[in-house]
Design a protein around this motif. Structure first.
Motif, PDB file in Angstrom:
ATOM      1  N   THR A 297       0.848  -1.189   0.000  1.00 44.68           N
ATOM      2  CA  THR A 297       0.000   0.000   0.000  1.00 44.68           C
ATOM      3  C   THR A 297       0.880   1.234   0.000  1.00 44.68           C
ATOM      4  OG1 THR A 297      -1.940   1.005   1.055  1.00 44.68           O
ATOM      5  CG2 THR A 297      -0.217   0.204   2.544  1.00 44.68           C
ATOM      6  N   LEU A 298       0.315   2.372  -0.444  1.00 40.54           N
ATOM      7  CA  LEU A 298       1.069   3.623  -0.407  1.00 40.54           C
ATOM      8  C   LEU A 298       0.650   4.453   0.792  1.00 40.54           C
ATOM      9  CD1 LEU A 298       3.205   5.270  -2.186  1.00 40.54           C
ATOM     10  CD2 LEU A 298       1.307   6.862  -2.368  1.00 40.54           C
TER      11      LEU A 298
ATOM     12  N   ALA B 226       9.836   0.938   0.227  1.00 43.40           N
ATOM     13  CA  ALA B 226      10.305   2.072  -0.585  1.00 43.40           C
ATOM     14  C   ALA B 226      10.032   3.318   0.239  1.00 43.40           C
ATOM     15  CB  ALA B 226       9.555   2.157  -1.910  1.00 43.40           C
ATOM     16  N   SER B 227      10.865   4.352   0.081  1.00 49.37           N
ATOM     17  CA  SER B 227      10.703   5.541   0.913  1.00 49.37           C
ATOM     18  C   SER B 227      11.418   6.734   0.305  1.00 49.37           C
ATOM     19  CB  SER B 227      11.298   5.237   2.295  1.00 49.37           C
ATOM     20  OG  SER B 227      11.321   6.382   3.100  1.00 49.37           O
ATOM     21  N   LYS B 228      10.788   7.898   0.350  1.00 43.66           N
ATOM     22  CA  LYS B 228      11.498   9.133  -0.011  1.00 43.66           C
ATOM     23  C   LYS B 228      10.777  10.356   0.551  1.00 43.66           C
ATOM     24  CE  LYS B 228       9.450   9.455  -4.624  1.00 43.66           C
ATOM     25  NZ  LYS B 228       9.745   9.159  -6.016  1.00 43.66           N
TER      26      LYS B 228
ATOM     27  N   PHE C 254       4.645   7.257  -7.609  1.00 41.70           N
ATOM     28  CA  PHE C 254       5.830   7.836  -6.958  1.00 41.70           C
ATOM     29  C   PHE C 254       7.102   7.018  -7.068  1.00 41.70           C
ATOM     30  CE2 PHE C 254       2.532  10.132  -4.394  1.00 41.70           C
ATOM     31  CZ  PHE C 254       2.903  11.409  -4.784  1.00 41.70           C
ATOM     32  N   PHE C 255       6.990   5.710  -7.282  1.00 42.03           N
ATOM     33  CA  PHE C 255       8.196   4.874  -7.274  1.00 42.03           C
ATOM     34  C   PHE C 255       8.295   4.015  -8.538  1.00 42.03           C
ATOM     35  CE2 PHE C 255       7.102   5.320  -2.694  1.00 42.03           C
ATOM     36  CZ  PHE C 255       8.277   5.912  -2.235  1.00 42.03           C
TER      37      PHE C 255
ATOM     38  N   THR D   8      11.907  -0.425  -9.806  1.00 43.48           N
ATOM     39  CA  THR D   8      13.266  -0.727  -9.325  1.00 43.48           C
ATOM     40  C   THR D   8      13.564  -0.070  -7.978  1.00 43.48           C
ATOM     41  OG1 THR D   8      13.996   1.100 -10.716  1.00 43.48           O
ATOM     42  CG2 THR D   8      14.324  -1.142 -11.578  1.00 43.48           C
ATOM     43  N   ASP D   9      12.721   0.865  -7.540  1.00 43.63           N
ATOM     44  CA  ASP D   9      12.931   1.519  -6.238  1.00 43.63           C
ATOM     45  C   ASP D   9      12.070   0.911  -5.131  1.00 43.63           C
ATOM     46  OD1 ASP D   9      14.764   3.139  -7.403  1.00 43.63           O
ATOM     47  OD2 ASP D   9      13.550   4.962  -7.344  1.00 43.63           O
ATOM     48  N   VAL D  10      11.374  -0.180  -5.427  1.00 42.75           N
ATOM     49  CA  VAL D  10      10.582  -0.896  -4.422  1.00 42.75           C
ATOM     50  C   VAL D  10      11.284  -2.214  -4.153  1.00 42.75           C
ATOM     51  CG1 VAL D  10       8.321  -1.819  -3.821  1.00 42.75           C
ATOM     52  CG2 VAL D  10       8.479   0.179  -5.324  1.00 42.75           C
TER      53      VAL D  10
END
Ligand code: RTP
Ligand code: MG
Length: 141
Positions: free
Chosen positions: A6-7, A36-38, A132-133, A136-138
């Motif tokens: 979930t986001l 994932a995080s930013k 948002f991601f 490859t960033d998860v």
């Protein structure tokens, strides 16, 4: 139990209150993993696109202006029933109606400044994570 993603967004009010860590602790204690995080200052265009489903609602302009009022912390969460679990941790949209012990009961000030966003369905979760991601960033964990 279904393994889901979930986001979640920690909104500008909660970032300003310096409670990112306290909110992450609630995710972790509930068995949700950050995959994932930013941190990001959303542009008006990004916020409008993210909340496009609410475009025609009377609160849309206020919502977008609030979401761009400061940086947000955006994360994808993974775990059993992650969508519902995160919504349960968040509490009701209006903090006055949020159950005791929920994130919004403890950290939100108003229906606008309500500390967190969470996807409301598995289908929207996939759309919002991809918003948002890049894949490859998860990180599967
Ligand atoms: P979110 O999308 O941020 O996780 O919140 P939600 O599902 O609990 O609520 P939603 O209906 O999707 O509304 C999105 C955000 O718009 C603001 N809102 N204001 N003034 C109002 O009546 C009103 N209704 C909604 C809230 O900040 C809500 O989080
Ligand atoms: Mg919503």
């Amino acid at each position: 139990m279904a393994l889901e993603r979930t986001l979640s967004i920690i909104k500008p009010d909660a970032v300003a209150k310096n409670v990112i860590g306290e909110i992450y602790t609630r995710f972790e204690k509930a068995g949700l993993k950050v995959v994932a995080s930013k941190m990001k200052q959303l542009s008006k265009q990004e916020a409008e696109g993210f909340y496009a489903v609410h475009r025609e609602r009377p609160f849309f302009a206020a919502l977008v202006n609030f979401m761009i009022s400061g940086p947000v912390m955006i994360q994808a969460l993974e775990g059993d029933n992650a969508v519902t679990k995160n919504r349960d941790l968040m509490g009701a949209t209006n903090p006055k109606e949020a159950a005791a012990g929920t994130i919004r009961a403890d950290f939100a000030d108003s229906i606008d400044a309500n500390a967190v966003h969470g996807s409301d369905s598995l289908e929207n979760a996939a759309i919002e994570i991809a918003y948002f991601f890049p894949a490859t960033d998860v990180y599967a964990r």
